[in-house]
Design a protein around this motif. Structure first.
Motif, short mmCIF file in Angstrom:
data_model
loop_
_atom_site.label_atom_id
_atom_site.label_comp_id
_atom_site.label_asym_id
_atom_site.label_seq_id
_atom_site.Cartn_x
_atom_site.Cartn_y
_atom_site.Cartn_z
N SER A 217 0.82 -1.22 0.00
CA SER A 217 0.00 0.00 0.00
C SER A 217 0.85 1.26 0.00
CB SER A 217 -0.93 0.01 1.22
OG SER A 217 -0.18 0.06 2.42
N ASN A 218 2.17 1.14 0.26
CA ASN A 218 3.06 2.31 0.23
C ASN A 218 3.45 2.71 -1.18
OD1 ASN A 218 3.09 2.41 3.05
ND2 ASN A 218 4.82 0.99 3.18
N LEU A 219 3.06 1.91 -2.17
CA LEU A 219 3.40 2.23 -3.56
C LEU A 219 2.39 3.25 -4.08
CD1 LEU A 219 4.07 -1.43 -4.81
CD2 LEU A 219 5.72 0.23 -3.94
N SER A 220 2.54 4.45 -3.62
CA SER A 220 1.54 5.49 -3.84
C SER A 220 1.39 5.89 -5.30
CB SER A 220 1.86 6.72 -3.00
OG SER A 220 3.17 7.20 -3.29
N SER A 221 2.39 5.56 -6.15
CA SER A 221 2.31 5.91 -7.56
C SER A 221 1.78 4.77 -8.42
CB SER A 221 3.70 6.32 -8.09
OG SER A 221 4.20 7.45 -7.39
N LEU A 222 1.49 3.63 -7.81
CA LEU A 222 1.17 2.42 -8.56
C LEU A 222 -0.13 2.58 -9.36
CD1 LEU A 222 2.50 -0.38 -8.83
CD2 LEU A 222 0.81 -1.24 -7.20
N GLU A 223 -0.03 2.20 -10.64
CA GLU A 223 -1.17 2.25 -11.54
C GLU A 223 -1.59 0.86 -12.00
OE1 GLU A 223 -0.19 4.82 -14.77
OE2 GLU A 223 0.11 6.59 -13.49
N LYS B 15 -6.27 -4.94 3.61
CA LYS B 15 -7.22 -3.81 3.59
C LYS B 15 -6.53 -2.51 3.21
CE LYS B 15 -6.69 -3.04 8.59
NZ LYS B 15 -7.39 -2.99 9.89
N GLU B 16 -5.20 -2.46 3.41
CA GLU B 16 -4.45 -1.24 3.10
C GLU B 16 -4.42 -0.94 1.61
OE1 GLU B 16 -2.94 -2.90 6.96
OE2 GLU B 16 -3.39 -3.70 4.96
N ILE B 17 -4.84 -1.89 0.80
CA ILE B 17 -4.80 -1.68 -0.64
C ILE B 17 -5.71 -0.52 -1.07
CG2 ILE B 17 -6.70 -3.17 -1.45
CD1 ILE B 17 -4.41 -4.37 -3.35
N ASN B 18 -6.64 -0.17 -0.19
CA ASN B 18 -7.54 0.96 -0.47
C ASN B 18 -6.80 2.30 -0.53
OD1 ASN B 18 -10.18 1.82 -1.03
ND2 ASN B 18 -10.56 2.36 1.11
N LYS B 19 -5.51 2.30 -0.16
CA LYS B 19 -4.71 3.54 -0.21
C LYS B 19 -4.12 3.79 -1.59
CE LYS B 19 -3.23 3.10 4.63
NZ LYS B 19 -2.04 2.95 5.53
N LEU B 20 -4.20 2.81 -2.48
CA LEU B 20 -3.57 2.94 -3.80
C LEU B 20 -4.50 3.72 -4.73
CD1 LEU B 20 -2.10 -0.65 -4.19
CD2 LEU B 20 -0.95 1.42 -3.40
N THR B 21 -4.63 4.99 -4.49
CA THR B 21 -5.64 5.80 -5.16
C THR B 21 -5.33 6.10 -6.62
OG1 THR B 21 -4.55 7.78 -4.27
CG2 THR B 21 -6.42 6.89 -3.03
N ASN B 22 -4.12 5.75 -7.09
CA ASN B 22 -3.79 5.93 -8.50
C ASN B 22 -3.96 4.64 -9.30
OD1 ASN B 22 -2.90 8.75 -8.70
ND2 ASN B 22 -1.27 8.13 -7.32
N LEU B 23 -4.38 3.58 -8.62
CA LEU B 23 -4.45 2.27 -9.26
C LEU B 23 -5.54 2.23 -10.34
CD1 LEU B 23 -2.90 -0.41 -8.90
CD2 LEU B 23 -4.81 -1.20 -7.49
N LYS B 24 -5.14 1.75 -11.52
CA LYS B 24 -6.08 1.60 -12.63
C LYS B 24 -6.41 0.14 -12.92
CE LYS B 24 -4.62 5.85 -14.99
NZ LYS B 24 -4.06 6.41 -16.25
N ASN B 25 -5.45 -0.74 -12.69
CA ASN B 25 -5.64 -2.16 -13.00
C ASN B 25 -5.22 -3.01 -11.82
OD1 ASN B 25 -6.29 -1.72 -15.91
ND2 ASN B 25 -4.18 -1.00 -15.98
N MET B 26 -6.11 -3.88 -11.36
CA MET B 26 -5.80 -4.79 -10.26
C MET B 26 -6.10 -6.22 -10.72
SD MET B 26 -7.50 -5.28 -6.47
CE MET B 26 -7.42 -3.55 -6.03
#
Length: 456
Positions: A128-134, A149-160
């Motif tokens: 979840s610290n990968l704040s730039s992850l898309e 649950k911390e994955i909700n912090k990846l606010t730049n994520l486009k594809n999971m």
């Protein structure tokens, strides 16, 4: 090909100059490392070796792409020191072990693709610290435990992409991932409800959560996904009715809702979605009948799966307006009446399966040969399955007009009488024919022995 250990490969890279060349890819952006071997570079390499100045080659790298090779071993923890890294693509190798706990140190990482490997253990919360992850792709591994649950912090994520692992527990809150476009969690062991807050993710174009153990109802806010093109909720334990709001998804192309527990009527809103190409509502307990104008709103539909429900009444003649149909599977319902001749207008039809219903072949407006005659227009038909319907008919000589591509013809338990027409022997590609449990079977057996159907 001999397996090369990834840590050894990374150590070797310190000994060679390289450059990165970008190209396009599908699930991950694809990059290629190019090694230079000219004399000038050899002199430079020797000088850097003498000066112990090689570390910069990886420390300042922005892209590492080693996908589609035979690399094995662990992901070395030292890879987490590459603080400039933006793309790490290790997909389709034989890498094992776990995802390094320090992966979260790669603050500039935008693409993390380690799918199709042999990774074990859980997904570390530090991801979840990968704040730039898309782009996050972990599919096709052996990862287990809960999605952090911390994955909700990846606010730049486009594809999971996390499908085809051994993940369990509930789908965590992901309501903050407003940029998310593709969500792939299929073929895990996820449980619990699909939280309604998922409807906040209005940029989603694909949702794949098939083949889990999800329960509860289809979220009522599903109509907010106005950009959604593919929705796969099949093979779970969802129950209740199909929300009418699904009709708001005006870009939807694939709708997969095959479950075991969905009930109620077919929402007319779904049957008027002109963008739909695949509609699968099979293996549920849906009831009612097809509307009298069925087909008019499904101009792009190619595959329709309604088998294993409790649908009844007739198939409307208007079904021919779904003119692009290649697959029509209506078996194991309570349909009745005459099979409409307009099915023959579906000239792209490849599979027609209507077994285990109550269809008949004759009424005052339709001769017993009319249905078979109409199918002569379906030049691509390879499977015709009529089993377990009270057709009460003779097989017509016009059966030879069925497509030369016909491979499967099943008319068992249909109360067929009379002789088998010799013309059936002209179906040169037929390899499966069933006439079992009809009248005069002894005579059928004798006749079949004289025909040139060698693969029955």
């Amino acid at each position: 090909m001999r397996e090369l250990l990834l840590p050894l490969l990374l150590s070797t890279l310190f000994l060679f100059p390289f450059s990165v060349v970008a190209s396009s890819g599908s699930e991950c952006n694809s990059f290629m490392l190019t090694f230079d071997g000219n004399d000038v570079m050899e002199q430079r390499l020797a000088e850097e070796w003498r000066n112990s100045n090689l570390d910069w080659k990886l420390v300042y790298a922005s892209t590492l792409e080693f996908g589609n090779n035979s690399f094995g071993g662990l992901i070395p923890p030292s890879i987490c020191n590459l603080f400039k890294l933006e793309t790490l693509d290790l997909k389709s190798n034989s890498i094992n072990g776990s995802i390094p706990l320090d992966i979260g140190r790669l603050q500039h990482l935008k693409v993390l693709c380690i799918s199709r490997n042999m990774l074990l253990g859980s997904i570390p919360p530090t991801i979840s610290n990968l704040s730039s992850l898309e782009h996050l792709s972990l599919s096709l591994n052996f990862l287990e435990g809960q999605i952090p649950k911390e994955i909700n912090k990846l606010t730049n994520l486009k594809n999971m992409y996390m499908g085809m692992n051994k993940l369990s527990g509930q789908i965590p809150s992901i309501g903050n991932l407003f940029m998310l476009e593709n969500l792939y969690l299929a073929r895990n062991s996820l449980q619990g409800n699909i939280q309604n807050e998922i409807s906040n993710l209005t940029n989603l174009s694909c949702i794949y959560v098939s083949a889990n153990q999800l329960s509860g109802h289809i979220p009522r806010g599903i109509g907010k996904f106005t950009r959604l093109q593919e929705l796969f909720l099949d093979n779970n334990n969802l129950e209740g009715s199909i929300p009418m709001k699904i009709g708001n998804l005006q870009q939807l192309e694939i709708l997969q809702l095959s479950q075991k527990k969905l009930r109620g009527f077919l929402p007319s809103e779904i049957l008027n979605m002109s963008t739909l190409e695949v509609l699968s509502l099979s293996n549920n307990s849906l009831s009612g009948s097809l509307p009298s104008n069925f087909g008019f709103g499904l101009s792009n539909l190619q595959m329709l799966y309604l088998w294993g429900n409790k649908l009844s009444q007739k198939i409307p003649n208007t079904i021919s307006n779904a003119s692009k149909l290649t697959t029509l599977e209506l078996e194991d319902n309570n349909f009745k009446g005459v099979l409409p001749n307009t099915l023959g207008h579906l000239r792209y039809l490849e599979t027609l399966s209507v077994s285990d219903n109550n269809f008949t072949s004759i009424d005052t407006s339709n001769s017993e040969i009319g249905f078979f005659n109409s199918l002569s227009n379906c030049r691509h038909l390879n499977s015709l399955i009529l089993s377990m319907n009270p057709l009460h008919m003779k097989l017509p000589k016009s059966i030879e007009n069925l497509s030369n591509s016909l491979q499967v013809l099943l008319v068992d338990s249909c109360r067929i009488n009379g002789n088998i027409p010799s013309e059936i022997g002209n179906l040169s590609n037929l390899f499966q024919l069933s006439l079992a449990e009809n009248f005069q079977m002894d005579q059928y057996q004798k006749q079949l022995a004289t025909y040139k159907l060698l693969k029955i």
